[in-house]
Design a protein around this motif. Structure first.
Motif, PDB file in Angstrom:
ATOM      1  N   ILE A 113      39.844  47.504  49.397  1.00 35.57           N
ATOM      2  CA  ILE A 113      40.679  46.960  50.203  1.00 35.57           C
ATOM      3  C   ILE A 113      41.063  47.103  51.614  1.00 35.57           C
ATOM      4  N   LEU A 114      42.242  47.928  51.768  1.00 37.43           N
ATOM      5  CA  LEU A 114      42.532  47.938  53.022  1.00 37.43           C
ATOM      6  C   LEU A 114      41.148  48.531  53.886  1.00 37.43           C
ATOM      7  N   GLN A 115      41.464  49.977  52.884  1.00 41.68           N
ATOM      8  CA  GLN A 115      39.940  50.611  54.251  1.00 41.68           C
ATOM      9  C   GLN A 115      38.924  49.821  54.339  1.00 41.68           C
ATOM     10  N   GLY A 116      38.370  49.142  53.410  1.00 43.11           N
ATOM     11  CA  GLY A 116      37.472  47.447  54.038  1.00 43.11           C
ATOM     12  C   GLY A 116      37.848  47.410  55.226  1.00 43.11           C
ATOM     13  N   ILE A 117      39.132  47.008  54.903  1.00 40.80           N
ATOM     14  CA  ILE A 117      38.965  45.345  56.237  1.00 40.80           C
ATOM     15  C   ILE A 117      39.625  46.068  57.364  1.00 40.80           C
ATOM     16  N   ALA A 118      39.882  48.194  57.662  1.00 47.87           N
ATOM     17  CA  ALA A 118      40.325  48.740  58.336  1.00 47.87           C
ATOM     18  C   ALA A 118      39.070  49.335  59.343  1.00 47.87           C
ATOM     19  N   LEU A 119      37.241  49.609  57.951  1.00 45.00           N
ATOM     20  CA  LEU A 119      36.656  49.431  58.202  1.00 45.00           C
ATOM     21  C   LEU A 119      36.212  48.429  59.368  1.00 45.00           C
ATOM     22  N   GLN A 120      36.257  47.653  58.606  1.00 43.35           N
ATOM     23  CA  GLN A 120      34.800  46.010  59.139  1.00 43.35           C
ATOM     24  C   GLN A 120      35.857  45.923  60.108  1.00 43.35           C
ATOM     25  N   LEU A 121      37.096  46.104  60.593  1.00 42.53           N
ATOM     26  CA  LEU A 121      37.362  46.070  62.776  1.00 42.53           C
ATOM     27  C   LEU A 121      36.688  46.785  63.374  1.00 42.53           C
ATOM     28  N   PHE A 122      36.928  47.949  62.922  1.00 38.49           N
ATOM     29  CA  PHE A 122      36.766  49.089  63.800  1.00 38.49           C
ATOM     30  C   PHE A 122      34.894  49.179  63.983  1.00 38.49           C
ATOM     31  N   TYR A 123      34.306  48.724  62.789  1.00 39.37           N
ATOM     32  CA  TYR A 123      33.183  49.067  62.955  1.00 39.37           C
ATOM     33  C   TYR A 123      32.459  47.553  63.707  1.00 39.37           C
ATOM     34  N   GLY A 124      32.961  46.237  62.892  1.00 39.09           N
ATOM     35  CA  GLY A 124      32.683  44.779  63.557  1.00 39.09           C
ATOM     36  C   GLY A 124      33.548  44.772  65.106  1.00 39.09           C
TER      37      GLY A 124
END
Length: 449
Positions: free
Chosen positions: A31-42
């Motif tokens: 969940i943490l890595q998904g949030i980090a990826l979404q914040l960076f990518y989005g």
């Protein structure tokens, strides 16, 4: 609905401590890595992508405007050379060509976010019909723009539209997650292994096997549990030893006066009128000796005997042969050999008690030995059934028959079935009483293989 969902969720959750511990670690990590990826990518990457696409589209728009103002072929050739060198755009013009029908970009979904950013930028800065080919060349994007007198072909390197930061960030996320998960799995596996060893030692000790002291290992709590288990073993062994010594003394003290009574009865003058009374007294003394032996055997059990690989079928045939010598009619059905970890003398006593109980109340006895294979939720079992054609025991009283000193029928000390069940449970199995196909009672013994 909520209960149905909870049931499916529980079915997906691992049952073991290792699996559940790793799941507790893995879920928050993902969940943490998904949030980090979404914040960076989005966020950050999306801004970069729009800026890169806007730069390429602006340069293409600038080239088109210069072409319109400088229609001379020599000037157009100079423009194409300068664009290839300074803008890294390979240009070609197809005079008189028609682009054809362009796709509806508002209705179609882009294959990549970059494609949508480029289409948006081309719509803003070029404002001419175009299409983009992302599939033909792995290194370039081919853009065709419809002009009044032909089609402009633009080959733009993908590196102009795409940044490798996403790959690096994704590799960092995945690599750090795998590293953290691997370290957690190795650590938790060591902790769970210590708990499994403790559980196995407790199970083996409960089955009467001498496993020695456990070596404390793992986390502090697990070490504390192992040390407590070692102290418990020592206390139980001390208690059993003291009880055995006490019972040995009681046995000597009780049997000595009984022996003197037997000798005194044997030396009494044999008067005809006293013969019947003397015989009754001798029978009472023998009964007392049998009762003392039964009580001591029940209290002492077979704790001193060690488990060893033993042929169960051989023990059953031996016990049945002894019952035949005592006058019982016993039929045996068993495989040639069935090896189990057993305490042979204890199990021989268990089966002898069952056959002796059946012999007292029935004429025919049938003994069968079968092996029950391993199932999905249980291990393999060996089963011994003792059937008779006697009067049986009502179902409401069958559990009562296992209580020490319970005598549901005339005669006996009421310890035979209690001793038999105690021995079976000490092996990790059990005994249950059921209705027999012969019309009497069935005793079913189950032992782990």
């Amino acid at each position: 609905m909520i209960g149905h969902f909870a049931h499916h969720f529980r079915a997906l959750v691992p049952r073991g401590l290792l699996g559940r511990s790793l799941l507790i670690i893995l879920l928050p990590l993902l969940i943490l890595q998904g949030i980090a990826l979404q914040l960076f990518y989005g966020g950050h990457l999306d801004v970069i992508s729009r800026r890169l696409a806007g730069g390429v589209a602006g340069e293409i728009g600038m080239v088109i405007e210069v072409m319109q103002r400088m229609p001379d072929p020599a000037d157009r050739a100079w423009l194409f050379r300068e664009s290839a060198w300074r803008l890294d755009l390979a240009l070609a013009f197809e005079a008189g060509a028609n682009l054809g029908e362009t796709p509806d970009r508002a209705a179609s979904l882009p294959l990549l976010p970059l494609e949508g950013d480029l289409a948006h930028a081309m719509g803003e800065r070029v404002r001419r019909p175009f299409d983009a080919d992302w599939q033909s060349d792995r290194r370039s994007v081919i853009i065709r723009v419809q002009l009044p007198d032909g089609v402009l072909h633009v080959e733009a390197p993908r590196k102009r539209l795409f940044t490798g930061t996403l790959y690096l960030f994704f590799i960092w996320l995945v690599g750090s997650s795998l590293l953290l998960f691997g370290v957690a799995a190795l650590f938790m596996k060591n902790q769970v292994r210590a708990i499994r060893r403790l559980a196995g030692a407790a199970e083996a000790f409960g089955l009467g096997r001498d496993i020695g002291l456990m070596k404390p290992e793992g986390a502090a709590e697990v070490r504390q549990a192992a040390s407590a288990f070692n102290r418990m073993q020592d206390r139980i062994r001390r208690f059993v030893g003291q009880r055995t010594d006490m019972l040995a003394g009681i046995s000597h003290d009780l049997r000595t006066p009984l022996t003197r009574m037997r000798l005194a009865l044997a030396m009494l003058p044999r008067a005809p009128e006293a013969e019947e009374d003397i015989a009754a007294l001798v029978e009472d003394v023998e009964e007392m000796e049998r009762m003392v032996a039964s009580y001591l055997a029940f209290a002492r059990g077979e704790a001193q005997e060690q488990t060893q690989p033993t042929d169960l079928s051989g023990i059953v045939r031996d016990v049945a042969q002894r019952a035949r010598r005592d006058g019982a009619e016993v039929a045996v059905e068993a495989p040639e050999a069935l090896m189990l970890p057993l305490r042979p003398d204890a199990l021989r006593r268990c089966l002898a008690n069952l056959l002796d109980n059946a012999r007292k109340h029935a004429r025919r006895i049938a003994v069968a030995v079968v092996e029950i294979p391993r199932g999905e939720t249980a291990g393999a079992w060996a089963q011994v059934t003792v059937d008779d054609d006697g009067p049986g025991i009502p179902s409401a009283q069958r559990e009562e028959a296992f209580r020490p000193f319970a005598t549901l029928t005339a005669g006996g000390t009421g310890l035979g079935l209690a001793i038999a069940r105690d021995i079976a449970r000490a092996h990790g199995g059990d005994i249950v009483l059921e209705e027999s196909p012969l019309g009497g009672l069935r005793a079913r013994v189950r032992l782990p293989v």
